[in-house]
Design a protein around this motif. Structure first.
Motif, PDB file in Angstrom:
ATOM      1  N   VAL A  85      43.183  37.277  46.468  1.00 58.95           N
ATOM      2  CA  VAL A  85      42.201  37.684  47.467  1.00 58.95           C
ATOM      3  C   VAL A  85      41.225  38.702  46.883  1.00 58.95           C
ATOM      4  O   VAL A  85      40.012  38.649  47.099  1.00 58.95           O
ATOM      5  CB  VAL A  85      42.926  38.276  48.697  1.00 58.95           C
ATOM      6  CG1 VAL A  85      41.922  38.860  49.683  1.00 58.95           C
ATOM      7  CG2 VAL A  85      43.754  37.196  49.386  1.00 58.95           C
ATOM      8  N   LYS A  86      41.779  39.642  46.077  1.00 56.12           N
ATOM      9  CA  LYS A  86      40.924  40.661  45.468  1.00 56.12           C
ATOM     10  C   LYS A  86      39.932  40.032  44.497  1.00 56.12           C
ATOM     11  O   LYS A  86      38.744  40.388  44.461  1.00 56.12           O
ATOM     12  CB  LYS A  86      41.791  41.685  44.744  1.00 56.12           C
ATOM     13  CG  LYS A  86      40.994  42.825  44.124  1.00 56.12           C
ATOM     14  CD  LYS A  86      41.908  43.818  43.482  1.00 56.12           C
ATOM     15  CE  LYS A  86      41.092  44.961  42.866  1.00 56.12           C
ATOM     16  NZ  LYS A  86      41.936  45.958  42.207  1.00 56.12           N
ATOM     17  N   ARG A 111      38.820  36.993  44.574  1.00 60.12           N
ATOM     18  CA  ARG A 111      37.821  36.205  45.289  1.00 60.12           C
ATOM     19  C   ARG A 111      36.771  37.096  45.950  1.00 60.12           C
ATOM     20  O   ARG A 111      35.575  36.823  45.912  1.00 60.12           O
ATOM     21  CB  ARG A 111      38.510  35.318  46.327  1.00 60.12           C
ATOM     22  CG  ARG A 111      37.553  34.377  47.072  1.00 60.12           C
ATOM     23  CD  ARG A 111      38.282  33.396  47.963  1.00 60.12           C
ATOM     24  NE  ARG A 111      39.000  34.058  49.049  1.00 60.12           N
ATOM     25  CZ  ARG A 111      40.326  34.186  49.108  1.00 60.12           C
ATOM     26  NH1 ARG A 111      41.072  33.672  48.136  1.00 60.12           N
ATOM     27  NH2 ARG A 111      40.913  34.810  50.110  1.00 60.12           N
ATOM     28  N   ASN A 112      37.256  38.193  46.562  1.00 63.13           N
ATOM     29  CA  ASN A 112      36.330  39.053  47.294  1.00 63.13           C
ATOM     30  C   ASN A 112      35.419  39.857  46.373  1.00 63.13           C
ATOM     31  O   ASN A 112      34.223  40.013  46.617  1.00 63.13           O
ATOM     32  CB  ASN A 112      37.104  39.998  48.207  1.00 63.13           C
ATOM     33  CG  ASN A 112      37.780  39.253  49.344  1.00 63.13           C
ATOM     34  OD1 ASN A 112      37.419  38.112  49.648  1.00 63.13           O
ATOM     35  ND2 ASN A 112      38.759  39.879  49.969  1.00 63.13           N
ATOM     36  N   GLU A 113      36.015  40.420  45.289  1.00 59.70           N
ATOM     37  CA  GLU A 113      35.263  41.347  44.455  1.00 59.70           C
ATOM     38  C   GLU A 113      34.558  40.685  43.286  1.00 59.70           C
ATOM     39  O   GLU A 113      33.496  41.122  42.874  1.00 59.70           O
ATOM     40  CB  GLU A 113      36.191  42.450  43.934  1.00 59.70           C
ATOM     41  CG  GLU A 113      36.791  43.299  45.037  1.00 59.70           C
ATOM     42  CD  GLU A 113      37.584  44.468  44.490  1.00 59.70           C
ATOM     43  OE1 GLU A 113      37.525  44.682  43.259  1.00 59.70           O
ATOM     44  OE2 GLU A 113      38.252  45.153  45.275  1.00 59.70           O
ATOM     45  N   TYR A 114      35.161  39.654  42.721  1.00 64.36           N
ATOM     46  CA  TYR A 114      34.602  39.063  41.507  1.00 64.36           C
ATOM     47  C   TYR A 114      34.131  37.628  41.698  1.00 64.36           C
ATOM     48  O   TYR A 114      33.607  37.024  40.776  1.00 64.36           O
ATOM     49  CB  TYR A 114      35.635  39.093  40.379  1.00 64.36           C
ATOM     50  CG  TYR A 114      36.126  40.479  40.063  1.00 64.36           C
ATOM     51  CD1 TYR A 114      35.327  41.366  39.366  1.00 64.36           C
ATOM     52  CD2 TYR A 114      37.389  40.907  40.461  1.00 64.36           C
ATOM     53  CE1 TYR A 114      35.760  42.650  39.072  1.00 64.36           C
ATOM     54  CE2 TYR A 114      37.830  42.185  40.179  1.00 64.36           C
ATOM     55  CZ  TYR A 114      37.012  43.051  39.490  1.00 64.36           C
ATOM     56  OH  TYR A 114      37.444  44.321  39.201  1.00 64.36           O
ATOM     57  N   GLY A 115      34.341  37.099  42.907  1.00 64.67           N
ATOM     58  CA  GLY A 115      33.949  35.714  43.129  1.00 64.67           C
ATOM     59  C   GLY A 115      32.494  35.419  42.831  1.00 64.67           C
ATOM     60  O   GLY A 115      32.171  34.459  42.124  1.00 64.67           O
ATOM     61  N   SER A 169      23.783  38.950  44.524  1.00 61.70           N
ATOM     62  CA  SER A 169      24.820  38.401  45.382  1.00 61.70           C
ATOM     63  C   SER A 169      25.453  39.438  46.279  1.00 61.70           C
ATOM     64  O   SER A 169      26.062  39.103  47.288  1.00 61.70           O
ATOM     65  CB  SER A 169      25.908  37.749  44.506  1.00 61.70           C
ATOM     66  OG  SER A 169      25.320  36.759  43.703  1.00 61.70           O
ATOM     67  N   TYR A 170      25.339  40.689  45.911  1.00 60.28           N
ATOM     68  CA  TYR A 170      25.948  41.746  46.709  1.00 60.28           C
ATOM     69  C   TYR A 170      24.988  42.299  47.762  1.00 60.28           C
ATOM     70  O   TYR A 170      25.341  43.205  48.510  1.00 60.28           O
ATOM     71  CB  TYR A 170      26.384  42.911  45.809  1.00 60.28           C
ATOM     72  CG  TYR A 170      27.410  42.507  44.792  1.00 60.28           C
ATOM     73  CD1 TYR A 170      28.738  42.336  45.153  1.00 60.28           C
ATOM     74  CD2 TYR A 170      27.047  42.282  43.475  1.00 60.28           C
ATOM     75  CE1 TYR A 170      29.679  41.946  44.227  1.00 60.28           C
ATOM     76  CE2 TYR A 170      27.986  41.904  42.543  1.00 60.28           C
ATOM     77  CZ  TYR A 170      29.315  41.742  42.929  1.00 60.28           C
ATOM     78  OH  TYR A 170      30.244  41.366  41.995  1.00 60.28           O
ATOM     79  N   SER A 195      38.498  33.076  37.609  1.00 62.68           N
ATOM     80  CA  SER A 195      39.427  33.711  38.550  1.00 62.68           C
ATOM     81  C   SER A 195      40.734  32.943  38.606  1.00 62.68           C
ATOM     82  O   SER A 195      41.810  33.530  38.719  1.00 62.68           O
ATOM     83  CB  SER A 195      38.784  33.758  39.936  1.00 62.68           C
ATOM     84  OG  SER A 195      38.417  32.460  40.359  1.00 62.68           O
TER      85      SER A 195
END
Length: 465
Positions: free
Chosen positions: A3-4, A6-10, A33-34, A90
């Motif tokens: 989950v981390k 996907r959320n932070e580095y996806g 993207s952010y 990932s």
């Protein structure tokens, strides 16, 4: 972890491969993207120089961010994409973490095993590859050096030293504002030159003409004619104390460095300032010349080393690996390499691009001076009076010297400001804070049996530098 990731580095890990050059095609002010607003990159300009190193580019208080200062711009989108593609996917990270013990991290992998992730198009495969642990090769044996002469005569700290090409005499500069010439064989004083009105910080003798060059904290650079023992030229231009100087080996060019954050190139004959090398953001402590490209190397209190193009007068490479001020740089007389000294450690580099070779750690002091001979003996002298001798190839520290200060001097006046080998490389001269010049030579009675190399083929401990 999934989950981390996907959320932070996806958004970063699955960016497409960029095949663009360093030249931007047009202004890009869109959000990333952010959702953060991007600043316009350096549009339409190619990268003219290289900044390499593990530490961020040092900030300069009060220095304007102009094209002249050559400060790094914001990274372009193509550079960010190429960095992202180099990261493992990932899914590969998730697979690797599943095999790790509970609560473990990437550091919990066994020694000698690394995770290699290879990406080719859409095919992604990961494999554990065993790598052999690096070991230090056996260092070459060097005889130890011992003190055999102490020369006194200066009334202040001896700040600089140079041996003339004929190996008959050497010259020193001191905080007593004098330059003294000494007989190398006997150590007797031959001549005193007065003219500087402050500490003399650098001296060098020309091999192409009967000239002696000196510089000091009075902002002056002088050329002395040794046939008349008089100053025949002054080189005006520096705005603050001049800390060092060097002569080009093949052309009549003098290079000086100063506390005004610049180095200057002078025509020896005409006194003209050919170039002002600006870009450092703090005092430039040392400068060296060589015949090959890049021809000028400077070390500064802004923690960086710069390799300069003499013809263009511009930086070719900026090295930011050091964490503290660089006060000493030395070029190997035979190899196409050089070393730099800083309070964090001594580093060796390879020309022409300043490729990092290795760290020489252990001399935990403010290193003021470095010198090396053709046998591969590197000498580092420090502010606390210690002198370490190293094997150039392996970085092995085979001797440590701490000579006692002279009677009448304080223990705190134990400092080595400069050192140099004579032309035969059989004698080592040091300029020290107790107002003396110390002369060392190799111990003729020492053998590999009496002074063995206390070396073991142990695994090198890799540290971040």
């Amino acid at each position: 972890m999934a989950v981390k990731l996907r959320n932070e580095y996806g958004p970063v890990l699955h960016m497409p491969t960029s095949k663009e050059s360093f030249k931007e095609k047009g202004p890009q002010n869109a959000s990333d993207s952010y959702g953060h607003k991007q600043y316009p990159a350096n549009q339409g300009q190619e990268v003219e120089y290289l900044v390499t190193g593990t530490h961020p580019y040092p900030p300069g208080p009060g220095v304007a961010l102009t094209a002249d200062t050559k400060i790094q711009r914001m990274p372009s989108e193509s550079a960010a994409q190429s960095l992202a593609v180099a990261l493992p996917s990932s899914q590969a990270r998730v697979d690797a973490n599943r095999g790790a013990p509970a609560g473990g991290s990437d550091r919990s992998q066994p020694a000698g095993m690394t995770l290699a992730v290879m990406e080719g198009g859409n095919a992604k495969n990961s494999a554990l590859m065993a790598k052999k642990a690096p070991t230090m090769p056996k260092p070459q044996w060097h005889p130890p050096w011992k003190l055999y002469r102490v020369i006194s005569g200066h009334l202040g700290w001896v700040r600089c030293i140079a041996v003339e090409p004929g190996n008959q005499w050497f010259v020193t500069g001191s905080a007593d504002r004098t330059i003294k010439i000494w007989d190398l064989a006997s150590g007797k004083l031959k001549l005193s030159l007065t003219g500087h009105i402050s500490t003399v910080r650098g001296v060098i003798v020309s091999s192409r003409s009967p000239y002696l060059f000196s510089c000091g904290e009075d902002k002056q650079v002088k050329c002395w004619d040794l046939e008349y023992n008089k100053v025949i030229r002054h080189y005006h231009g520096h705005l603050s104390a001049v800390y060092g100087l060097d002569l080009h080996p093949t052309i009549d060019v003098l290079v000086t460095c100063s506390r005004d954050s610049t180095a200057r190139i002078w025509d020896v004959r005409t006194k003209a300032s050919v170039h002002t090398l600006s870009g450092h953001t703090n005092a430039v402590a040392t400068v060296r010349c060589q015949a090959a490209e890049p021809q000028i190397i400077t070390g500064s209190h802004d923690t960086t080393i710069r390799l300069w193009d003499l013809v263009a007068g511009k930086t070719r490479v900026t090295l930011t690996n050091h964490k503290k001020s660089v006060r000493a740089v030395v070029l190997h007389p035979r190899h196409y390499t050089f070393a730099s000294g800083s309070p964090d450690n001594i580093k060796q580099w390879k020309f022409p691009d300043g490729s990092f070779i290795q760290n020489l750690s252990g001399h935990n002091a403010i290193i003021n001076t470095l010198t090396v001979n053709s046998d591969g003996v590197l000498v580092s002298g420090a502010d606390n009076g210690t002198m370490h001798l190293w094997d150039w190839r392996t970085g092995y520290n085979f001797q440590r010297v701490h000579a006692a200060v002279q009677p009448g001097s304080l223990d705190s006046e134990s400092g080595i400001f400069a050192c140099a080998f004579d032309q035969s490389e059989s004698r080592l001269l040091t300029a020290e804070a107790d107002k003396t010049i110390k002369v060392y030579r190799e111990d003729d009675t020492a053998t590999e049996e009496t002074h063995p190399v206390s070396w073991k083929p142990e695994i090198i401990k890799r540290k971040r530098f």
